[in-house]
Structures are given as C-alpha cells and as structure tokens.
Design a protein around this motif. Structure first.
Motif, PDB file in Angstrom:
ATOM      1  N   TYR A 248       0.829  -1.206   0.000  1.00  0.00           N
ATOM      2  CA  TYR A 248       0.000   0.000   0.000  1.00  0.00           C
ATOM      3  C   TYR A 248       0.863   1.255   0.000  1.00  0.00           C
ATOM      4  CZ  TYR A 248      -3.761  -3.209   1.212  1.00  0.00           C
ATOM      5  OH  TYR A 248      -4.659  -4.235   1.190  1.00  0.00           O
ATOM      6  N   ASN A 249       0.466   2.218  -0.817  1.00  0.00           N
ATOM      7  CA  ASN A 249       1.089   3.536  -0.797  1.00  0.00           C
ATOM      8  C   ASN A 249       0.237   4.392   0.138  1.00  0.00           C
ATOM      9  OD1 ASN A 249       2.072   6.104  -1.191  1.00  0.00           O
ATOM     10  ND2 ASN A 249       2.211   5.939  -3.417  1.00  0.00           N
ATOM     11  N   SER A 250       0.701   4.570   1.370  1.00  0.00           N
ATOM     12  CA  SER A 250      -0.109   5.223   2.402  1.00  0.00           C
ATOM     13  C   SER A 250      -0.257   6.725   2.198  1.00  0.00           C
ATOM     14  CB  SER A 250       0.485   4.943   3.788  1.00  0.00           C
ATOM     15  OG  SER A 250       1.876   5.158   3.811  1.00  0.00           O
ATOM     16  N   SER A 251       0.261   7.237   1.085  1.00  0.00           N
ATOM     17  CA  SER A 251       0.044   8.648   0.759  1.00  0.00           C
ATOM     18  C   SER A 251      -1.231   8.847  -0.065  1.00  0.00           C
ATOM     19  CB  SER A 251       1.243   9.217  -0.016  1.00  0.00           C
ATOM     20  OG  SER A 251       2.375   9.266   0.810  1.00  0.00           O
ATOM     21  N   GLY A 258     -13.401   4.383  -6.900  1.00  0.00           N
ATOM     22  CA  GLY A 258     -12.090   3.985  -7.381  1.00  0.00           C
ATOM     23  C   GLY A 258     -11.148   5.133  -7.634  1.00  0.00           C
ATOM     24  N   LYS A 259     -11.584   6.369  -7.404  1.00  0.00           N
ATOM     25  CA  LYS A 259     -10.737   7.527  -7.634  1.00  0.00           C
ATOM     26  C   LYS A 259      -9.665   7.621  -6.555  1.00  0.00           C
ATOM     27  CE  LYS A 259     -10.809  12.566  -8.140  1.00  0.00           C
ATOM     28  NZ  LYS A 259     -11.644  13.801  -8.091  1.00  0.00           N
ATOM     29  N   VAL A 260      -8.416   7.913  -6.967  1.00  0.00           N
ATOM     30  CA  VAL A 260      -7.285   8.001  -6.051  1.00  0.00           C
ATOM     31  C   VAL A 260      -7.126   9.437  -5.561  1.00  0.00           C
ATOM     32  CG1 VAL A 260      -4.786   7.753  -5.841  1.00  0.00           C
ATOM     33  CG2 VAL A 260      -6.096   6.081  -7.154  1.00  0.00           C
ATOM     34  N   THR A 261      -6.935   9.595  -4.237  1.00  0.00           N
ATOM     35  CA  THR A 261      -6.786  10.922  -3.638  1.00  0.00           C
ATOM     36  C   THR A 261      -5.588  10.943  -2.702  1.00  0.00           C
ATOM     37  OG1 THR A 261      -9.194  11.196  -3.676  1.00  0.00           O
ATOM     38  CG2 THR A 261      -7.923  12.737  -2.319  1.00  0.00           C
ATOM     39  N   GLN A 262      -4.772  11.983  -2.797  1.00  0.00           N
ATOM     40  CA  GLN A 262      -3.627  12.116  -1.899  1.00  0.00           C
ATOM     41  C   GLN A 262      -4.104  12.534  -0.513  1.00  0.00           C
ATOM     42  OE1 GLN A 262      -0.437  14.580  -3.371  1.00  0.00           O
ATOM     43  NE2 GLN A 262       0.395  14.899  -1.314  1.00  0.00           N
ATOM     44  N   VAL A 263      -3.533  11.909   0.545  1.00  0.00           N
ATOM     45  CA  VAL A 263      -3.944  12.191   1.917  1.00  0.00           C
ATOM     46  C   VAL A 263      -2.721  12.276   2.822  1.00  0.00           C
ATOM     47  CG1 VAL A 263      -6.186  11.047   1.667  1.00  0.00           C
ATOM     48  CG2 VAL A 263      -4.197   9.735   2.440  1.00  0.00           C
ATOM     49  N   ASP A 264      -2.934  12.781   4.037  1.00  0.00           N
ATOM     50  CA  ASP A 264      -1.863  12.807   5.034  1.00  0.00           C
ATOM     51  C   ASP A 264      -1.912  11.529   5.866  1.00  0.00           C
ATOM     52  OD1 ASP A 264      -3.927  13.073   6.925  1.00  0.00           O
ATOM     53  OD2 ASP A 264      -3.822  15.265   6.840  1.00  0.00           O
ATOM     54  N   PRO A 265      -0.899  11.236   6.682  1.00  0.00           N
ATOM     55  CA  PRO A 265      -0.856   9.993   7.465  1.00  0.00           C
ATOM     56  C   PRO A 265      -2.082   9.786   8.355  1.00  0.00           C
ATOM     57  CG  PRO A 265       1.289  11.053   7.484  1.00  0.00           C
ATOM     58  CD  PRO A 265       0.350  12.020   6.837  1.00  0.00           C
ATOM     59  N   LYS A 267      -5.187  10.697   7.795  1.00  0.00           N
ATOM     60  CA  LYS A 267      -6.303  10.251   6.968  1.00  0.00           C
ATOM     61  C   LYS A 267      -6.128   8.797   6.559  1.00  0.00           C
ATOM     62  CE  LYS A 267     -10.052  10.703   4.520  1.00  0.00           C
ATOM     63  NZ  LYS A 267     -11.387  10.842   5.164  1.00  0.00           N
ATOM     64  N   PHE A 268      -4.886   8.405   6.317  1.00  0.00           N
ATOM     65  CA  PHE A 268      -4.609   7.010   5.976  1.00  0.00           C
ATOM     66  C   PHE A 268      -5.054   6.084   7.106  1.00  0.00           C
ATOM     67  CE2 PHE A 268      -1.433   3.614   6.797  1.00  0.00           C
ATOM     68  CZ  PHE A 268      -1.802   2.739   5.783  1.00  0.00           C
ATOM     69  N   GLN A 269      -4.673   6.440   8.350  1.00  0.00           N
ATOM     70  CA  GLN A 269      -5.070   5.621   9.497  1.00  0.00           C
ATOM     71  C   GLN A 269      -6.583   5.599   9.657  1.00  0.00           C
ATOM     72  OE1 GLN A 269      -3.167   3.685  11.169  1.00  0.00           O
ATOM     73  NE2 GLN A 269      -1.214   4.368  10.297  1.00  0.00           N
ATOM     74  N   GLU A 270      -7.227   6.715   9.367  1.00  0.00           N
ATOM     75  CA  GLU A 270      -8.684   6.793   9.472  1.00  0.00           C
ATOM     76  C   GLU A 270      -9.354   5.851   8.473  1.00  0.00           C
ATOM     77  OE1 GLU A 270     -12.157  10.023   8.368  1.00  0.00           O
ATOM     78  OE2 GLU A 270     -10.245  10.791   9.164  1.00  0.00           O
ATOM     79  N   VAL A 271      -8.853   5.828   7.248  1.00  0.00           N
ATOM     80  CA  VAL A 271      -9.418   4.943   6.224  1.00  0.00           C
ATOM     81  C   VAL A 271      -9.172   3.482   6.584  1.00  0.00           C
ATOM     82  CG1 VAL A 271      -9.239   4.231   3.804  1.00  0.00           C
ATOM     83  CG2 VAL A 271      -9.234   6.654   4.387  1.00  0.00           C
ATOM     84  N   VAL A 272      -7.988   3.192   7.121  1.00  0.00           N
ATOM     85  CA  VAL A 272      -7.668   1.821   7.525  1.00  0.00           C
ATOM     86  C   VAL A 272      -8.641   1.348   8.603  1.00  0.00           C
ATOM     87  CG1 VAL A 272      -5.975   0.394   8.748  1.00  0.00           C
ATOM     88  CG2 VAL A 272      -5.243   1.888   6.872  1.00  0.00           C
ATOM     89  N   LYS A 273      -8.888   2.194   9.585  1.00  0.00           N
ATOM     90  CA  LYS A 273      -9.819   1.814  10.652  1.00  0.00           C
ATOM     91  C   LYS A 273     -11.242   1.692  10.124  1.00  0.00           C
ATOM     92  CE  LYS A 273      -7.077   3.776  14.418  1.00  0.00           C
ATOM     93  NZ  LYS A 273      -6.998   4.808  15.498  1.00  0.00           N
ATOM     94  N   GLY A 274     -11.580   2.529   9.134  1.00  0.00           N
ATOM     95  CA  GLY A 274     -12.910   2.452   8.546  1.00  0.00           C
ATOM     96  C   GLY A 274     -13.129   1.176   7.750  1.00  0.00           C
ATOM     97  N   SER A 275     -12.046   0.582   7.273  1.00  0.00           N
ATOM     98  CA  SER A 275     -12.120  -0.681   6.525  1.00  0.00           C
ATOM     99  C   SER A 275     -11.459  -1.802   7.323  1.00  0.00           C
ATOM    100  CB  SER A 275     -11.440  -0.533   5.161  1.00  0.00           C
ATOM    101  OG  SER A 275     -12.002   0.514   4.419  1.00  0.00           O
TER     102      SER A 275
END
Length: 432
Positions: A248-251, A258-265, A267-275
C-alpha cells in the motif's frame, strides 16, 4: 480494471457485447505473450540458421498409413468435450456468463452437443486420413530445421510452465494450499513466473538436446522472446487486477468509485480503521499492514496519480470493499491504493526487450545474450520485490522472498554463464 474482455470493450468502445464475458483478460494477454514470444524466437532461429550457426536434422516419417482408430477416437473425444461445453454454455448462458471459469471447470454441459460434435470430429478425422492413405505406405526422410520446432517449444513451455508456476506458487503459499488444495490447483490465478520459467527450461532443453539443437544458440534466441513474453504477460496481471500488485502507498486512498486521492498519514489511518474488517482478514493487526508513503514528485507531475498508487477497481479477484452504485460480480476496489508493480514491470521489461533485441547481432559469443537476459531479469525482479507483497522466509536472520532468492541466483547464474561462454569461445578460437 477489466476482468474479461466484455468490460474492456464496454469501457473503451461503449459496446455492450455479453459474448466477450467468455474471454478472461488475463488469459487473453497470456495467449498474446506466447504468440509474440513464438514469433520472436522463430525469427531469431531463422537468422542463426542463415548464418550457419544452427542446423537441421534428418527425420524419417511414414506417409500413407491406414486410418488409425486411436486417432479417430481421440478426435471424437475432443469434439465431445468441446460440444458438451459449447452447447452447455449456450443453453445456460445466464449462469455461465456470470462465472465462465467455474462453469467450464464444472461437470455441467450438454450431452447432445457433445455427442453431435464428437461424431463430426471423428468423421472429419476419418475422412482426412482416408484421403492421405496410399496403396502402400512409404517412409520418407525430411530435413527439420530448429525454427520449425517452435510450435513444439511453445506447447511444451505452456504445459510445463503452468505446472511449474503452480508448484512454486503453492510452495510459497503452503498455508493456503493446505486449506484448499483442489481450489489452489484448479484456480487460474496464483502463478509464479520463475516456477514456470525453471520447469519449462528443463523440459525444453531436454527436448532440444534430443533434436541435436545447439543449446547456447537456442537460449540466446529465447532471451529476447522471454523478456517480451514476461512484459506482455504482466499486462494481463495489471489490466485484470489479479492481485499481483505492490504494498500500500499510504500517501493515497481510494473512494468508493475507485478515484485516487492524496492524503496525510492521519487520513490514511482513518481509512484503515474504517475498513478494519477488510484488513483484519489479511493481517494479524492493523499495525502489520505493509505500506510505504510516496507522494508524486513535482518533476513527474505530468504522470497521473494512478502511476504511483492505484485502487484496482473491478479487479478480477474481488479484493477490497464494495464500490458505490456497482452491481454484479466484479464490484470491489482497494480502500487504500497500492503500488501498481505490474505496470512498472511492463515498462521495464519492454525496454529491456528492445535493448536485448538491439544488441543481439553485435554479440557473437554463444550464451552471452542469455546471460545478459538472466542478469537483467534478476535485477528487475529483485528491486520490484521491495514494494511487492510476498511471503518471506527466515534464513539465518535474513527475510527474503522466494522471488528475491531466485532473482539473486539468476544474476549470479547469468554472470557465470557469460564468463563460461566467453571462456569456451576463446578456447575454441585458440584451437582453431
């Protein structure tokens, strides 16, 4: 992504052709890879034959033989299998089109179609053999050149390569194999390139020796062909989304479309917890998710974001979370984008193919071109493994992947082959 050609034609050309659901994208590119490799290998063998570096051998064939019942029965059986499945697909189109692979591997089909096509195949084989039958069979001697054996090489490489790829993949993923051995063996996914390369190489070299083909010139001819085939085969991996991607590219994260969006660390952790449910199915804890942040550099701003991070929407293995507004079989997208390593290998291998193809006439020492191929292939695969997800081994404190071990051996083997080839060539020149 295009799990099968139906999705490709619909997305690229706006054509809704359900018939193309029968053709898997991965299988399509594998077929193209074999055809392209066969063409390149045949062309190079012909060139070496014209230079007098490769020679044919005389073989005896028998012509005008009477019709053999075994051949007729084999063709009838082939016709039965095809008819059984073809008419079975036609009569059960709604079911078969949803999961063509499962339908083909099942026992479902049409007995009527099988019997009819079996009789047709058997009859035409009988008729063809009857026309070629002579009052008295003759034994003729013909010259068979190496390039004429390319179809044999291709078939042997396909069969041995598939077996080797399966064996090495299941050895690398032994836990998954033990849980479902039948599914692991019959699945079209889960193939290890190096396993296929090693087993196919052993089979083809044995065959070439039996036909008195110079092994050094043969492997030199196959080097560019193998590099091209690997690059095209990786197109099948990428465009179908077969799971052969990177960490995974955590950026970057992906949304439900399916759209790719740049995020900060954070937000990455937030998405991981959401999934969390998706990630915990694969990893012991959320802390063990393999990832590495990398933001697209300004110097490469002309490249799209998906070149650095991709979510593989509609991937063929249904990996990820449900896509918004999507219905049907292939409706998954990765919640966090991964490095599209198959795309990197496509580019790298096509470039390396053109390099090999451009230098093949300049290097006259037999065996050196193949040694260069081995080293190129090993280096390319070794570095891409750094951002790929693979099973790792524990060897004296080191934790290499199977591909890293083999790619290292390929680099060493390539260097040794170049040294040995030059030594033999120089010794031959000295004696002459």
């Amino acid at each position: 992504m295009y799990p099968n050609l139906y999705y490709a034609f619909k997305d690229l050309f706006g054509l809704d052709l359900p018939f193309f659901k029968l053709f898997q994208t991965f299988g399509f590119f594998v077929a193209i890879a074999f055809l392209a490799a066969a063409y390149v290998l045949s062309s190079e063998l012909k060139r070496k034959e014209q230079l007098g570096l490769l020679h044919g051998v005389q073989e005896k064939i028998t012509v005008g033989k009477p019709v053999g019942m075994t051949e007729i029965l084999l063709h009838a059986v082939l016709g039965f299998v095809l008819g059984y499945k073809i008419l079975g697909v036609a009569l059960n189109w709604a079911e078969a089109s949803q999961d063509f692979q499962s339908f083909i591997l099942s026992t479902r089909g049409s007995w009527q179609g099988g019997i009819v096509l079996g009789i047709v195949f058997g009859f035409f084989k009988y008729r063809s053999a009857k026309k070629q039958q002579l009052p008295k069979q003759e034994v003729r001697t013909i010259m068979v050149m190496p390039h004429q054996r390319v179809p044999d090489f291709t078939v042997q490489a396909a069969v041995a390569g598939l077996i080797g790829a399966k064996i090495f993949h299941n050895l690398e993923n032994w836990g998954d194999f033990v849980q479902d051995p039948i599914g692991a063996l019959t699945s079209f996914s889960g193939l290890t390139f190096y396993g296929g390369l090693i087993v196919a190489a052993v089979v083809i070299i044995r065959y070439a020796r039996s036909k008195q083909i110079n092994i050094f010139h043969l492997v030199d001819s196959s080097g560019p062909a193998l590099m091209l085939a690997y690059g095209i085969g990786r197109m099948g991996c990428h465009f179908s989304g077969d799971g052969d991607w990177g960490i995974y590219n955590s950026s970057y994260v992906t949304d439900a479309t399916g759209k790719v969006t740049q995020v900060d660390p954070a937000k990455f952790q937030e998405v991981v917890k959401g999934s969390e449910q998706f990630f915990t199915r694969q990893y012991a804890s959320l802390e063990h998710i393999p990832h590495a942040p990398f933001v697209k550099p300004g110097a490469l701003s002309f490249l799209p974001d998906w070149f650095f991070a991709y979510g593989y929407p509609h991937n063929v293995i249904n990996e990820g979370v449900q896509m918004a507004g999507c219905t049907g079989k292939y409706c998954s997208v990765l919640p966090v984008a991964v490095y599209p390593t198959a795309l990197y290998e496509i580019i790298a291998c096509l470039i390396l193919f053109f390099i090999l193809w451009s230098i093949r006439k300049k290097i006259t020492v037999p065996g050196v071109i193949f040694g260069i191929y081995l080293m190129m292939n090993g280096v390319e695969r070794f570095f891409v493994e750094k951002i790929r997800v693979n099973t790792k081994y524990d060897i004296f404190g080191f934790h290499p992947t199977q591909a890293e071990i083999i790619s290292t051996l390929l680099v060493i083997g390539g260097a040794v082959l170049i040294w040995y080839s030059r030594k033999v060539f120089n010794a031959a020149k000295t004696r002459s």
